[in-house]
Design a protein around this motif. Structure first.
Motif, PDB file in Angstrom:
ATOM      1  N   ALA A  44     -39.127  19.675 -60.473  1.00 40.64           N
ATOM      2  CA  ALA A  44     -38.476  18.389 -60.624  1.00 40.64           C
ATOM      3  C   ALA A  44     -37.957  18.733 -62.253  1.00 40.64           C
ATOM      4  N   ARG A  45     -38.269  19.363 -63.072  1.00 40.38           N
ATOM      5  CA  ARG A  45     -37.778  19.741 -64.107  1.00 40.38           C
ATOM      6  C   ARG A  45     -36.819  20.844 -64.272  1.00 40.38           C
ATOM      7  N   THR A  46     -37.132  21.820 -63.300  1.00 41.87           N
ATOM      8  CA  THR A  46     -36.166  23.003 -63.096  1.00 41.87           C
ATOM      9  C   THR A  46     -34.803  22.800 -62.163  1.00 41.87           C
ATOM     10  N   GLY A  47     -35.335  21.983 -61.463  1.00 37.62           N
ATOM     11  CA  GLY A  47     -34.266  21.482 -60.055  1.00 37.62           C
ATOM     12  C   GLY A  47     -33.917  22.628 -59.148  1.00 37.62           C
ATOM     13  N   SER A  48     -35.020  23.554 -59.105  1.00 37.41           N
ATOM     14  CA  SER A  48     -35.008  24.863 -58.239  1.00 37.41           C
ATOM     15  C   SER A  48     -36.334  25.282 -57.758  1.00 37.41           C
ATOM     16  N   LEU A  49     -36.276  25.613 -56.533  1.00 36.15           N
ATOM     17  CA  LEU A  49     -37.609  26.281 -55.899  1.00 36.15           C
ATOM     18  C   LEU A  49     -37.682  27.436 -56.437  1.00 36.15           C
ATOM     19  N   THR A  50     -36.613  28.343 -56.534  1.00 35.44           N
ATOM     20  CA  THR A  50     -36.622  29.747 -57.024  1.00 35.44           C
ATOM     21  C   THR A  50     -37.299  29.755 -58.482  1.00 35.44           C
ATOM     22  N   ALA A 108     -38.739  27.747 -60.262  1.00 32.39           N
ATOM     23  CA  ALA A 108     -40.078  27.117 -60.338  1.00 32.39           C
ATOM     24  C   ALA A 108     -40.896  28.221 -59.904  1.00 32.39           C
ATOM     25  N   ALA A 109     -40.972  28.831 -59.021  1.00 31.49           N
ATOM     26  CA  ALA A 109     -41.629  29.790 -58.159  1.00 31.49           C
ATOM     27  C   ALA A 109     -41.595  31.043 -59.290  1.00 31.49           C
ATOM     28  N   SER A 110     -40.681  31.499 -60.088  1.00 30.59           N
ATOM     29  CA  SER A 110     -40.696  32.498 -61.022  1.00 30.59           C
ATOM     30  C   SER A 110     -41.366  32.271 -62.340  1.00 30.59           C
ATOM     31  N   GLU A 111     -41.114  30.956 -62.512  1.00 31.15           N
ATOM     32  CA  GLU A 111     -42.109  30.338 -63.842  1.00 31.15           C
ATOM     33  C   GLU A 111     -43.815  30.256 -63.457  1.00 31.15           C
ATOM     34  N   MET A 112     -43.948  30.035 -62.305  1.00 33.43           N
ATOM     35  CA  MET A 112     -45.269  29.970 -62.122  1.00 33.43           C
ATOM     36  C   MET A 112     -45.898  31.261 -61.267  1.00 33.43           C
ATOM     37  N   HIS A 113     -45.236  32.301 -61.211  1.00 35.43           N
ATOM     38  CA  HIS A 113     -45.393  33.421 -60.732  1.00 35.43           C
ATOM     39  C   HIS A 113     -46.182  33.540 -59.266  1.00 35.43           C
ATOM     40  N   SER A 131     -42.054  30.173 -51.117  1.00 36.40           N
ATOM     41  CA  SER A 131     -42.623  29.617 -49.893  1.00 36.40           C
ATOM     42  C   SER A 131     -44.119  28.977 -50.314  1.00 36.40           C
ATOM     43  N   ALA A 132     -44.512  29.436 -51.377  1.00 36.13           N
ATOM     44  CA  ALA A 132     -46.001  28.739 -51.903  1.00 36.13           C
ATOM     45  C   ALA A 132     -45.517  27.391 -52.462  1.00 36.13           C
ATOM     46  N   VAL A 133     -44.450  27.549 -53.227  1.00 31.23           N
ATOM     47  CA  VAL A 133     -44.003  26.308 -53.737  1.00 31.23           C
ATOM     48  C   VAL A 133     -43.646  25.134 -52.905  1.00 31.23           C
ATOM     49  N   SER A 134     -42.849  25.672 -51.696  1.00 24.75           N
ATOM     50  CA  SER A 134     -42.531  24.700 -50.942  1.00 24.75           C
ATOM     51  C   SER A 134     -43.822  24.167 -49.916  1.00 24.75           C
ATOM     52  N   ARG A 190     -33.598  18.638 -49.094  1.00 26.13           N
ATOM     53  CA  ARG A 190     -33.384  19.948 -48.988  1.00 26.13           C
ATOM     54  C   ARG A 190     -31.928  20.373 -48.445  1.00 26.13           C
ATOM     55  N   GLY A 191     -31.199  20.904 -49.010  1.00 28.09           N
ATOM     56  CA  GLY A 191     -29.907  21.364 -48.511  1.00 28.09           C
ATOM     57  C   GLY A 191     -29.498  22.744 -48.749  1.00 28.09           C
ATOM     58  N   ARG A 192     -28.305  23.227 -48.294  1.00 27.94           N
ATOM     59  CA  ARG A 192     -27.792  24.704 -48.500  1.00 27.94           C
ATOM     60  C   ARG A 192     -27.756  25.080 -49.861  1.00 27.94           C
ATOM     61  N   HIS A 193     -27.545  24.099 -50.638  1.00 27.00           N
ATOM     62  CA  HIS A 193     -27.443  24.589 -52.046  1.00 27.00           C
ATOM     63  C   HIS A 193     -28.760  24.190 -52.926  1.00 27.00           C
ATOM     64  N   GLY A 194     -29.968  24.073 -52.275  1.00 27.44           N
ATOM     65  CA  GLY A 194     -31.340  23.970 -52.837  1.00 27.44           C
ATOM     66  C   GLY A 194     -31.869  22.556 -52.666  1.00 27.44           C
TER      67      GLY A 194
END
Length: 301
Positions: free
Chosen positions: A18-24, A26-31, A35-38, A55-59
């Motif tokens: 929610a803070r980053t607005g991006s699954l990618t 968020a995954a990088s920040e949390m290492h 798919s684990a984030v999803s 979920r959409g084409r742009h995130g």
């Protein structure tokens, strides 16, 4: 009434997305993987019974319910983060707080502290003294130097040196009483000086040397600290039990002498102690390494 709490790891993942607005991102920040984030988001949505992201084409984007939920949980995570920073910084920032006994501070540590300050001018040292064993949950200190046998299950302990004791007195006292070096045991029939907190020292030394019978009826004078006891010995009031490591200067300069020259080493000693579970801050490790180094140098000298 019990609290209804969602799974905390999925909740944390939701807060980051929610803070980053991006699954990618968020995954990088949390290492972790995207798919684990999803999967974690799906677990939370299933628990609360609501869709939190579209979920959409742009995130991804927060739904209306997701926006409301994110806004309500954010202060809780901010509070947890601030509390954690405060707890961790309390032991890593600020002055190095050291606690020990008055005698150890005065006769051994303080005369050497200038060398630590020379090496680490950026580390402020706050020294306090107390007799009871340290309790790091209660006492506002980072490290302590205390006397014992290393039986502290909750502490990490580094031995500085073992306790070595033997009788000491002033040279003038020996002259005054007409000391007979051929029969030093007769000295034990004169006044013995003892410290309140080390009242077993005379008993241990006498027993260890087989000289107990000579002091069975000898008068004893008790002082509140070892410092006062040794000062009384230097002033000619009698014979005291000295700790060799803490009286090195007085012995070298001849202020006091060893009339028996029969030191006894015990299985107790002075230890640097710190909590077993703690972040090893730079200031603590710098002080520990310095202490162990000067002890080793002193032992080789």
């Amino acid at each position: 009434m019990s609290r209804r709490l969602p799974p905390l790891n999925p909740l944390r993942v939701f807060d980051v997305v929610a803070r980053t607005g991006s699954l990618t991102t968020a995954a990088s920040e949390m290492h972790v993987t995207q798919s684990a984030v999803s999967r974690q988001i799906a677990v939370l949505e299933e628990y609360v019974g609501a869709e939190l992201f579209t979920r959409g084409r742009h995130g991804v984007a927060l739904t209306r319910k997701g926006q409301l939920y994110a806004g309500q949980i954010k202060p809780a995570f901010d509070t947890i983060s601030a509390a954690t920073d405060k707890l961790m910084n309390a032991s890593t920032q600020g002055a190095l707080r050291v606690r020990t006994y008055t005698t150890f501070a005065g006769k051994w540590l303080v005369p050497r502290l200038h060398e630590f300050k020379r090496r680490h001018p950026d580390i402020e040292v706050k020294l306090s003294t107390a007799v009871p064993e340290v309790d790091f949950d209660r006492d506002p200190v980072d490290v302590a130097i205390q006397f014992g046998d290393d039986n502290w299950p909750r502490l990490q302990a580094d031995l500085l040196f073992l306790d070595e004791i033997e009788p000491i007195c002033s040279p003038s006292y020996l002259e005054e009483i007409g000391f007979d070096s051929g029969h030093p045991e007769r000295l034990l029939q004169r006044q013995l000086l003892e410290s309140h907190y080390r009242r077993t020292d005379w008993t241990d030394w006498l027993s260890g040397t087989g000289l107990s019978k000579w002091a069975q009826h000898t008068e004893r004078m008790t002082f509140s600290t070892s410092l006062l006891t040794w000062q009384a010995a230097m002033d000619g009031l009698g014979v005291a039990i000295g700790q060799s490591a803490l009286l090195a200067t007085e012995l070298e300069t001849g202020l006091i002498v060893r009339p028996f020259n029969r030191p006894m080493q015990r299985n107790k000693g002075h230890f640097l102690v710190r909590p077993k579970v703690q972040r090893e801050s730079r200031k603590v490790m710098a002080f520990r390494d310095w202490l162990l180094e000067i002890v080793q140098i002193g032992q080789r000298a």
